[in-house]
Scaffold this motif. Structure first.
Motif, PDB file in Angstrom:
ATOM      1  N   ALA A  73      40.347  32.734  30.346  1.00 55.23           N
ATOM      2  CA  ALA A  73      40.744  32.343  28.981  1.00 55.23           C
ATOM      3  C   ALA A  73      39.987  33.157  27.927  1.00 55.23           C
ATOM      4  N   ASP A  74      38.937  33.860  28.380  1.00 52.32           N
ATOM      5  CA  ASP A  74      38.071  34.565  27.450  1.00 52.32           C
ATOM      6  C   ASP A  74      38.729  35.887  27.041  1.00 52.32           C
ATOM      7  N   GLU A  75      39.127  35.995  25.766  1.00 54.36           N
ATOM      8  CA  GLU A  75      39.850  37.184  25.330  1.00 54.36           C
ATOM      9  C   GLU A  75      38.963  38.420  25.423  1.00 54.36           C
ATOM     10  N   LYS A  76      37.661  38.214  25.097  1.00 50.02           N
ATOM     11  CA  LYS A  76      36.776  39.388  24.985  1.00 50.02           C
ATOM     12  C   LYS A  76      36.582  40.081  26.333  1.00 50.02           C
ATOM     13  N   LEU A  77      36.715  39.310  27.386  1.00 48.92           N
ATOM     14  CA  LEU A  77      36.366  39.869  28.708  1.00 48.92           C
ATOM     15  C   LEU A  77      37.380  40.910  29.170  1.00 48.92           C
ATOM     16  N   ASP A  78      36.852  41.975  29.742  1.00 42.49           N
ATOM     17  CA  ASP A  78      37.726  43.000  30.301  1.00 42.49           C
ATOM     18  C   ASP A  78      38.325  42.450  31.595  1.00 42.49           C
ATOM     19  N   LYS A  79      39.640  42.419  31.671  1.00 44.77           N
ATOM     20  CA  LYS A  79      40.265  41.764  32.833  1.00 44.77           C
ATOM     21  C   LYS A  79      39.992  42.541  34.137  1.00 44.77           C
ATOM     22  N   ASP A  80      39.688  43.850  33.992  1.00 43.22           N
ATOM     23  CA  ASP A  80      39.346  44.602  35.229  1.00 43.22           C
ATOM     24  C   ASP A  80      38.119  43.998  35.894  1.00 43.22           C
ATOM     25  N   GLU A  81      37.175  43.553  35.018  1.00 47.35           N
ATOM     26  CA  GLU A  81      35.968  42.919  35.552  1.00 47.35           C
ATOM     27  C   GLU A  81      36.354  41.745  36.454  1.00 47.35           C
ATOM     28  N   ILE A  82      37.328  40.978  35.940  1.00 48.05           N
ATOM     29  CA  ILE A  82      37.745  39.779  36.685  1.00 48.05           C
ATOM     30  C   ILE A  82      38.343  40.189  38.032  1.00 48.05           C
ATOM     31  N   VAL A  83      39.186  41.226  37.990  1.00 54.00           N
ATOM     32  CA  VAL A  83      39.791  41.677  39.257  1.00 54.00           C
ATOM     33  C   VAL A  83      38.693  42.115  40.222  1.00 54.00           C
TER      34      VAL A  83
END
Length: 2043
Positions: A1608-1618
């Motif tokens: 839900a965190d907009e600031k976070l880079d989604k690649d990090e999540i992957v």
């Protein structure tokens, strides 16, 4: 053409790869030319083509391919690197060349294959060709067979291994293609050329016509041995020889020798496939074989007979089978079955060969006894059996059993045994039939040839004849001395008829036996012998002298040692009497007078009995003169001594005459052929005079002379017997004195120790002290020869006497027995020749053989054996204890020990290591008790002990090694090295086993003079050890290499490298070269000079022969240079040295020499060396109950190198004040000599342990003072104790905890505290635990307290081996008889309870009621009086927390006052764990505990701590806020000894796992990669064991965190999540590939995990990510892994609960449930494989609960039909797999009859029984139809039930919900009648309720963010007004929860507090079902926490709003039932708000 020119310019290698075939053809042609041109085989040019050669042979164009093949052939022939291409080229040739139509191509392919073989690649080629035989194309098969045939005919069977080829031959003969069959026939003929008849058995089963054709072909094969015609590159010299022969014109004879060796003899057995038969035995075999009916027994035996017909059997554990067959042979009354069982045994023995050897000892006695049967077919079967068995073992091993039967009364048994011996001897060679074996056999057989039964005599003759033929006359004749001529001839006649198995010509046998062993001489038969004998006789002077001289003596010395029968007729006549035990017939007095008159002057004879003493004296003088002048041959000894004995004889009164007379006797004995008959005439008189003051010495001289003539053993026995039959003590003591001297002069050989010992015992009991003294002196002399074992005979003497004997032995210690100076005169005939050789090994052992041995077989009862094998370890232990006591009582035992070996063998792999150690110590005892007879058990008990060397525990391995050494000392090494057993052990890839075994061999091999050839079998495994992964194994293997080489020779070893990979081969060869340089010489044959005169070598003539004989490796038994003596010598010399030093140092002390300089000298690697020695058992292990002298001596010796001399003298002084001085000096030097202290630490600690045994308190106090300082120093130096130091110190320190003086106890406890800083607490724990077993109650109590302190400071992880075991052990002390111990035990467990909570009860297990109540009482009390305990500990243990950062301890003290005690302890423990990573934190609940414990506190303690609460929790929350700002763990610098997986691992893992759940993505990724690393390394993955749940919890918390927060965190880079996702999934996949770890995941955790994964799969946000699909795919894969690899019960259970939850949670998406069901279907598909590993009871319980929550009706209302189908399918599958048995698995369900499940199962079962034929679908339809009918009938009952519920107060909501469900399901149902009779209010209440439920059910809730509601929620949700929803902070599940749930909870709480509840209905509400402790809780790991939170909240609400209006409850309630810590990081704001609310509600 333009194109042409293009490729023409390319270099050759590129042309070869060109796409145009012409270009390739040209390339191949040029390559061929190039290859023929290159001279240097190592030229770099070759490497260019490495990758291309395969393409050369597989070219798709036929024309190019031909050229390519030629080029490839040239390449293989010339290139050094060609070997690398073998595999690919060969497979190319097989698949792409052999199928070509052109013959030339095939021919080239074949040549290429042969060329590869020539360059040493035979194995790879053979492998490819054999693969080719499986090809579908017959052309290829034919070509492969042809190639194999060609290779065999050219290279021979040494290079082409035949076994794999022969294996596939039968299959080739079955081929449909004629060409294949014909080619196979040619191959079979070629093989036959090489191995002859060995080929027949493997081909027995082919088509009979083919077999016949083959046999005809074989018949034509020429009988000349085939020869190798083509040679490997390494065989060039052979090639040259061969060519030279060819040049000489064909097959000249010159090469005969070589060629013989060239064709190895092939054993058909080797070519056969082993068959596994144990599993094929009929299931009921063991029942049938015991059946009453003989027909059934026969059936069972026939089944076995059929199986054992297989000619080669797979090795396995045949013990039970053999036992049963043996029983049939021995006990069965039906002789037909006896014969059948014998046949089975024969089959087993033939099929197993050497592997059957271990059972031989059990069976042989039974078979021999059974020879009493007369029936020929039984006898024949028994003969076949025993002959087959003989071949599996050695004669040595079964000799005891055979000899035992020889004296049987039954003539048939005697006859058959003799015949068996005869047959056995035929298989022997002179070396396998040594004298030590011949002696007892010949003795027994001699009785047989004098037997009354003719058949026994004949058999005896045959056996003796065979022995004569095998061992040669020289060896056998000494034993046939008493046999008369007729019988001797008969024996020789039999000998000539004997056909030996090994086809020895007698000459050869003789030659081989004729090897004189050093110091023994043989006389060449023939007339010469006679002359020499005379020669020697005439010169007694030189003879005596020569005998004392060593090797250089004149040849005469040994000559007279001729053997009767070899010296020709002359010698025989003369030697007769002496060889025959030196007896002659008694002569009458008249004859004597005649004979004497012939040689003595007449006057002499007359004056013999004159009355005048002077005349008698004169007569004696004449007599003496006459004797001096007489020739030996003319001297009638018996006549002369009888004359001397004539009146007055020995009653002579004049001492001068008497002296003279005695002197004459001595002369006659020295000069004549003095027989034992003559000796008996005089000995009585001599003994009578021995004690005479004047004549004693003459009497002794005469006795010595007689001893020399008649041998000491006989003389001594006579003399001693006579002395003790008299009363005169003087005679007795002098006789014993004479004997002492005589033994020194004659040596000990042949003496009957036993007879002496009984006399010595009489003497020791004599009243006269002189007799006792003489006896003790005699014992001293005997001790020199016999060694310490002599003492065993006198252990029951009075202590005073025993101490005198010990003192005498002490004096003798270190002296060696003097070399004999007499007794090797002419009579070495009987004694010398065979005696010498045996004496070598017997001197040490014979005394042991004389001990009276007890037969303990009757005590080894079946009951005892079954005890030893019992399931319960305690009973097994009892059994072992019994065995120990049986052996202890018996001391020395017969080798017959019944079923004991098999029972003990089973215990060697006991899961309980203590029992393994106990078994090992029993086996050690057994070896000592049984002595050399233990040999027969080496194979079935000794080898399993070697297996134990592979144990992972150090102490078990050490015990095993000690046992093996104890055995080897008794058996010698031959038994161990024979057969394949040792190589099989070495083959196992267990690093411990390998290093221990190699170390042992390296120690034993150097001492051996010869070894069995089987040692060669170990070599391949030795080579694999040289390349083992484990460094220690490699090192040990290198150390052992030279010793292997010493016995096997470099050549054999180098040859054995042939099978290695090229890289390995080079390395190993290099090592072999190195070892060759270090190779020790073989030990010389033991020189007999030391203890016997027959000096070093034989007379000059024989020297070469004797040297040669030794090389042959004379007699294996002699290879043992009497270990006992050697050892004694070694030890004593050492001790002498030490004493010597001590004496020297005395004067220094007085001069106060030089006390400057360091007191501890640093010896590099000294400590390591000492450890090694102790490990290798070269020195005593520091382990004793009280220190014995040898320990003190050993320590002294070890210290001498590294402790200043003057200090050492102080340390080992007898006076305690010196010890104090030494300690003062050590304290003084402690700081200045840190390094010295550390380098000698092990010795210092050992010396200090000795001080613990001193009685002086001042020394003890000083010691403790030193220890405190020492440990402080060590912890400053950050030193860590080694295992060795700890083990030799801590146990003794713990003894002192039990001191009566308070002050000492306190000191010791303080020292123990400090020790934890330099030795891990978890390792201290077992030592202290051991201390709790002490008899001293103070020690027990203190140790228990100390354990409590350890747990308190370091958490539960210190509890070793597991918290459960440790706590059970502690809890046993609650019932102790001593009050202090009871208290200590209770306090300790309370401490654990404080740290660990309620789980303690689970860990403790069952306690007696009394103990349990004491414990519970104590726990209650401890909760009441808060701060006492912790404060005490805070003061008492500042040291413990040194490695915690200081502010932590400051803070702790500060808080002690104002914090509720329990909280404080919890908090502190948590802190310690977090900070002090060095210590050991508790694993499982690290995360949840924070909440759980605080809330617990609030619950217990309402009201008191109210104000502090929020602050405290606030504080903790902040802690959570800073994700990874965990203070740097202050870990000590790790010492080098720490690299083993230290107990630190656990805490490290905890730390890493805690980071997995971190809010910081990078931290989490880092932690996951670390864990992944660990999991990927096989050897380290184990470390994760025990942490799996913890890791999984952390992981799914992280998954929730991503789901709720990161995504839900907009600031976070989604690649990090992957990235994070892929790390999580990756490490999980790794984890779930390791089955052992995957199975540790518990149900609750799996449930949460699956929830998390499925939620992730359904997360639409993930799909939108770039690599989202990839993530979802990998999750899919992971889910499959989880389903397959986890514990099947746990995962099934988890899925069921998850399905239940997801169906209950209205907010949960239908897709979610669907995926859960898909998982369940997958599990159903796996069921057939997994059904047996599943705990069905648990699964059925889960299904039962499921069906309770979702009755059929309710399931049918579901939107989809999947749930009901899933459930039915699951049940159906279970029924199908288990059948009716399924109904036995309903044990965990309380009220089965009410269970819908049971009814359903019964229905399914019934259907499957009735309509097995119909398809399952029908069954289902049918079932549902029946159900519908039934339900209509039930309608009214159901409605009535529902209204009853609505009417009752408690269940009203539940009732309403059910009514709603019911109406929805049966919309036509009429409820009017039920409402009509009720009040208006009730009716409207019902309607309103239903409406509200309807609105709620429309599903306004949010998406679920956590696990589904636990089953408590059922469907009973109640409408809630809107303001309620807003005020409740929502529940993580997104469902509002009605008050009914809280009411339910309130009820539970009221029950807990003991308040009464209103009457409940009979049926307990579901909630209570779930709170029952009996059910296995499937609540998820987080649920415990949730329920705590919710209970807590409710309890508060009770106190505040007891009116409990439902709406109010809601407004104040903090409506979360499931606040999980997992969302802690996510919903911190939530929590904060909630906590605010708590505050406000409490104000």
């Amino acid at each position: 053409m333009g194109d042409d020119s293009e490729w023409m310019k390319l270099p050759i290698d590129q042309k070869c790869e060109h796409k145009l075939w012409k270009a390739r053809l040209n390339g191949y042609e040029e390559a061929l030319k190039l290859f023929q041109k290159i001279d240097d085989e190592k030229s770099p040019e070759w490497s260019k083509y490495l990758g291309l050669i395969k393409k050369f042979v597989t070219d798709s164009n036929a024309v190019a391919q031909l050229k390519g093949l030629e080029a490839a052939l040239a390449y293989v022939e010339n290139a050094h690197v060609a070997g690398k291409t073998t595999g690919e080229v060969a497979s190319g040739v097989v698949n792409k060349v052999f199928n070509q139509p052109k013959a030339r191509a095939k021919e080239l392919g074949l040549d290429i294959c042969l060329m590869y073989i020539e360059i040493e690649k035979g194995e790879a080629i053979q492998e490819e060709l054999l693969k080719g035989l499986d090809n579908k194309n017959p052309k290829i098969i034919v070509a492969c067979i042809e190639t194999l045939r060609k290779a065999l005919s050219e290279f021979g069977s040494k290079i082409i291994s035949l076994k794999p080829i022969i294996k596939v031959l039968p299959k080739l003969f079955e081929s449909r293609e004629k060409a294949v069959r014909d080619e196979a026939k040619l191959l079979a003929v070629e093989i036959y050329r090489w191995i002859r008849d060995a080929l027949k058995p493997p081909l027995q089963n082919i088509n009979s016509v083919q077999l016949k054709e083959l046999e005809e072909e074989w018949f034509k094969v020429s009988s000349a041995a085939p020869k190798q015609t083509r040679f490997l590159r390494s065989q060039q010299e052979l090639k040259a020889k061969f060519e030279q022969q060819q040049g000489l014109g064909g097959d000249a004879d010159g090469g005969g020798d070589d060629e013989e060796e060239a064709v190895p003899q092939v054993d058909a057995y080797e070519l056969l496939e082993a068959v596994e038969i144990l599993s094929k035995l009929p299931k009921d075999f063991y029942e049938k074989i015991e059946a009453k009916k003989w027909q059934e027994r026969k059936e069972a035996l026939e089944a076995v007979e059929l199986l054992v017909k297989n000619p080669k059997l797979e090795s396995g554990d045949y013990a039970d089978l053999v036992k049963v067959l043996k029983k049939v042979v021995g006990k069965d009354t039906n002789v037909m079955l006896v014969a059948l069982a014998a046949k089975c045994l024969a089959g087993l023995a033939t099929g197993l060969r050497k592997k059957f050897g271990q059972y031989a000892g059990h069976v042989v006695p039974t078979i021999l006894e059974k020879f009493k049967e007369k029936k020929p077919q039984v006898v024949q079967a028994l003969q076949e059996a025993i002959d087959a068995i003989f071949l599996t073992t050695t004669l040595q091993n079964i000799s005891e059993d055979i000899l035992a039967v020889m004296d049987n009364k039954n003539p048939t048994i005697k006859q058959q045994t003799s015949l068996f011996i005869a047959r056995s001897f035929r298989h022997c060679t002179p070396s396998t039939l040594p004298k030590s074996l011949l002696k007892p056999f010949c003795a027994a057989l001699l009785k047989h040839i004098n037997d009354s039964a003719p058949e026994v005599r004949d058999a005896g003759f045959e056996a003796l004849g065979t022995a004569l033929k095998v061992a040669g006359e020289k060896a056998v004749n000494p034993f046939l001395a008493d046999v008369d001529k007729l019988k001797l001839d008969r024996i020789k006649e039999c000998a000539e008829k004997v056909e030996l198995v090994y086809g020895k010509k007698t000459g050869a046998a003789e030659k081989k036996e004729g090897k004189p062993i050093a110091g023994k001489t043989t006389v060449l038969p023939g007339p010469g012998g006679d002359k020499e004998t005379k020669d020697a006789a005439t010169k007694p002077g030189p003879l005596k002298k020569a005998s004392a001289v060593k090797a250089g003596a004149p040849p005469k010395k040994g000559k007279p040692a001729t053997v009767a029968g070899t010296g020709g007729a002359g010698a025989k006549g003369k030697k007769g009497p002496e060889t025959k035990e030196i007896f002659e017939s008694e002569l009458s007095i008249e004859v004597c007078e005649e004979k004497a008159a012939a040689v003595l002057p007449a006057s002499c004879i007359q004056q013999l009995d004159s009355g005048n003493w002077k005349e008698r004296l004169a007569c004696m003088e004449e007599f003496q003169k006459a004797v001096e002048l007489m020739e030996r041959s003319e001297m009638p000894c018996q006549a002369l001594v009888r004359m001397l004995a004539k009146k007055p004889g020995w009653k002579e009164t004049n001492f001068q005459v008497m002296q003279m007379k005695l002197h004459v006797v001595a002369l006659i004995a020295q000069k004549g052929n003095f027989s034992k008959t003559s000796a008996q005439v005089v000995l009585d008189g001599l003994v009578d005079k021995v004690g005479d003051v004047k004549c004693g010495s003459n009497a002794k001289e005469a006795m010595t002379a007689i001893a020399e003539a008649c041998q000491l053993p006989w003389t001594a026995e006579q003399v001693v017997a006579m002395a003790f039959s008299q009363k005169n003590p003087k005679n007795q003591s002098e006789t014993l004195n004479w004997l002492s001297n005589a033994i020194k002069e004659f040596g000990f050989s042949g003496l009957n120790v036993k007879a002496f010992i009984s006399n010595v015992k009489t003497a020791l009991a004599a009243t006269n002290p002189a007799v006792r003294t003489s006896a003790i002196t005699l014992l001293g002399v005997m001790y020199l020869y016999v060694g310490p074992s002599l003492r065993m005979f006198f252990e029951d003497e009075k202590p005073a006497l025993l101490s005198q004997i010990d003192a005498e032995f002490e004096k003798m210690q270190g002296q060696t027995a003097p070399a004999p100076t007499r007794g090797i005169s002419r009579h070495s005939v009987g004694g010398g020749d065979d005696g010498e050789e045996e004496e070598q090994e017997e001197v040490g052992n014979d005394v042991v053989d004389l001990l009276p041995r007890t037969d303990i077989s009757d005590k080894i009862t079946a009951e005892l054996v079954s005890k030893i094998g019992d399931k319960n370890w305690k009973i097994r232990k009892e059994g072992l204890d019994e065995v120990t006591s049986i052996i202890n009582e018996a001391k020395f035992i017969e080798p017959n020990i019944g079923e004991l070996p098999a029972a003990l063998k089973g215990r060697l792999n006991d899961s309980n290591k203590i029992l393994v150690q106990q078994t090992l110590s029993i086996l050690q005892q057994l070896a000592t008790a049984m002595g050399p007879n233990i040999k027969q058990y080496v194979k079935n008990l000794g080898i399993p002990v070697i297996t134990v060397l592979g144990d992972s525990k150090n102490n078990v391995r050490a015990a095993a090694l000690a046992t093996v050494n104890a055995w080897a000392e008794q058996t010698g090494m031959k038994e161990w090295l024979e057969g394949e057993d040792l190589s099989e052990e070495l083959k196992k890839e267990n690093p411990f086993l390998r290093q221990e075994l190699l170390g042992w061999l390296a120690e034993k091999l150097p001492a051996l003079r010869s070894v069995p050839s089987d040692l060669l079998l170990c070599v391949p495994h030795l080579y694999s050890c040289l390349e083992d992964r484990n460094g220690d194994v490699r090192k040990k293997a290198q150390d052992a290499l030279p010793f292997f080489m010493m016995h096997l020779g470099f050549e054999k070893m180098a040859k054995a490298t042939g099978k290695l990979k090229p890289t390995s081969k080079d390395q190993v060869l290099a090592m072999l070269e190195k070892a060759k340089a270090n190779m020790p010489a073989k030990p010389a044959p033991p020189a007999k000079a030391s203890s016997r005169v027959v000096g070093g070598a034989a007379p000059a003539k024989f020297q070469p022969a004797s040297a040669f004989a030794d090389d042959l490796g004379s007699n294996t038994m002699e290879s043992k240079p009497d270990p006992k003596k050697a050892k004694a010598g070694g030890l004593s010399s050492k001790t002498k040295g030490v004493q010597g030093k001590k004496v020297l140092s005395k004067p220094n002390l007085k001069e106060d020499d030089d006390k400057s300089g360091p007191i501890f000298i640093i010896v590099p690697n000294g400590k390591e060396q000492r450890m090694k020695e102790e490990k290798a058992l070269k020195v005593l292990k520091w382990n004793f109950t009280t220190p014995r002298d040898e320990y003190i001596e050993q320590l002294k010796t070890q210290m001498s190198t590294c402790v200043a001399k003057w200090l050492q003298d102080e340390m080992f002084h007898a006076d305690f004040q010196h010890h104090n001085k030494a300690l003062a000096v050590m304290i003084e030097h402690l700081e200045s000599e840190k390094d010295g202290v550390i380098s000698c630490l092990d010795l210092i600690l050992k010396w200090l342990t000795l001080r613990f045994f001193d009685t002086n308190t001042s020394v003890l106090m000083k010691t403790l003072e030193y220890l405190k300082l020492l440990f402080n120093l060590l912890s400053q130096e950050e030193y860590h104790l080694t295992e060795n130091e700890a083990a030799s110190f801590i146990p003794y320190l713990i003894l002192k905890v039990g001191e009566p003086k308070d002050v000492i106890r306190k000191d010791v406890r303080a020292i123990l505290n400090r020790m934890c800083l330099i030795y891990p607490a978890s390792k201290m724990f077992p030592f202290i635990m051991e201390g709790t077993k002490s008899k001293n109650s103070k020690q027990r109590a203190e140790c228990l307290e100390e354990l409590g302190c350890l747990v308190e400071s370091y958490g539960m992880n210190v509890c070793q081996p597991t918290p459960g075991k440790a706590l059970k052990e502690m809890a046993t002390h609650i019932g102790d008889r001593d009050n202090a111990v009871r208290n200590a035990a209770l306090n300790t467990i309370v401490t654990v309870y404080n740290v660990h909570g309620d789980q303690v009860f689970k860990l403790i297990g069952n306690l007696s009621e009394k103990d349990m109540s004491m414990l519970e009482e104590r726990i209650k009390r401890s909760a009441k009086r808060p701060s006492a305990a912790p404060v005490r500990q805070a003061e008492e243990k500042p040291q413990r927390t040194q490695n915690i950062s200081t502010n932590a301890s400051m803070m702790r003290k500060g808080q002690a006052e104002d914090m509720s005690s329990k909280l404080k302890i919890m908090y502190r423990t948590y802190r310690i764990q977090n900070r002090n990573m060095g210590s050991h934190s508790e694993t499982t609940h690290t995360v949840p505990r924070e909440f759980q414990l605080d809330l617990d506190e609030i619950e217990n303690d309402n009201g008191t701590v109210r104000c502090e609460m929020p602050a405290l929790v606030q504080h903790k929350l902040d802690d959570i806020f800073e994700p990874v700002l965990i203070p740097e763990p202050k870990i000590r610098a790790v010492s080098p000894h720490f690299d083993d997986m230290h107990s630190n691992t656990a805490s490290t893992i905890n730390f890493v796992i805690s980071q997995v759940a971190s809010g910081d993505i990078n931290t989490s990724i880092q932690a996951l990669t670390q864990i992944d690393e660990v999991l990927k390394q096989e050897d380290k993955a184990e470390a994760m064991s025990g942490h799996i749940d913890q890791f999984l919890i952390a992981t799914f918390m992280q998954l929730r965190l991503i789901y709720n927060t990161h995504m839900a965190d907009e600031k976070l880079d989604k690649d990090e999540i992957v990235r994070l996702y892929s790390c999580i999934i990756g490490s999980m996949i790794t984890l779930f590939q390791i089955e052992s770890l995957a199975r540790e995941a518990s149900t609750g955790v799996l449930k949460d995990l699956m929830h998390g994964l499925i939620t992730l799969m359904l997360d639409s946000r993930v799909e939108d990510l770039e690599e989202g699909e990839q993530v979802i795919r990998s999750v899919n894969l992971l889910v499959v892994k989880v389903l397959e690899k986890s514990d099947q019960t746990n995962i099934l259970s988890a899925l069921l609960v998850l399905l239940q939850d997801s169906l209950l949670a209205t907010a949960s998406s239908p897709k979610f449930s669907e995926l859960v069901m898909k998982c369940l279907w997958r599990m159903v598909r796996l069921l057939p494989e997994t059904i047996n590993s599943i705990n069905l009871d648990r699964i059925l319980l889960d299904i039962h609960i499921f069906m309770k929550v979702f009755p059929k009706e309710k399931l049918k209302q579901c939107k989809s039909e999947f749930p009901i189908r899933t459930l039915k399918t699951l049940l159906h599958t279970l029924c199908k797999l288990k059948g009716p048995k399924i109904l036995d698995h309903l044990t965990m369900i309380d009220n089965k009859n009410e269970s819908e499940l049971e009814a359903h199962l019964c229905r399914v079962m019934k259907h499957s029984m009735d309509q097995t034929g119909k398809a399952d679908k029908d069954t289902e339809k049918g079932a549902s139809r029946i159900e519908e009918k039934a339900s209509k009938a039930k309608v009214n009952d159901i409605l009535a039930e529902i209204f009853k519920k609505i009417g009752s107060k408690e269940n009203t909501k539940e009732g309403l919900a059910e009514l709603y469900e019911y109406k929805k399901k049966y919309s036509d149902a009429d409820i009017e009648p039920f409402l009509k009779n009720s009040s208006q209010f009730f009716q409207s209440y019902v309607e309103r309720g239903l409406r509200l439920i309807e609105t709620e059910r429309e599903g306004k809730g949010r998406i679920a963010t956590s696990t589904g509601i636990s089953p408590q929620m059922e469907g009973t949700c109640v409408p809630v007004s809107t303001h309620t929803v807003s005020s409740s902070i929502g529940n993580t599940n997104g469902e509002e929860v009605g008050p009914s749930v809280y009411l339910e909870r309130l009820k539970i709480l009221r029950q807990r507090c003991g308040l009464d509840n209103a009457k409940q209905e009979d049926r307990p509400p579901l909630t209570s079902l779930l709170s029952k402790p009996t059910l296995p809780t499937v609540a998820s790991s987080t649920d415990m926490l949730h329920s705590k939170l919710s209970q807590l909240r409710e309890s508060r609400e009770q106190y505040q709003h007891l009116d409990l209006d439902s709406n109010q409850t809601h407004s104040s309630g903090i409506g979360t039932t499931l606040a999980s810590p997992s969302s802690a990081a996510a919903n911190i704001d939530d929590l904060k708000k909630r906590l605010e609310r708590i505050k406000s509600s409490r104000k």
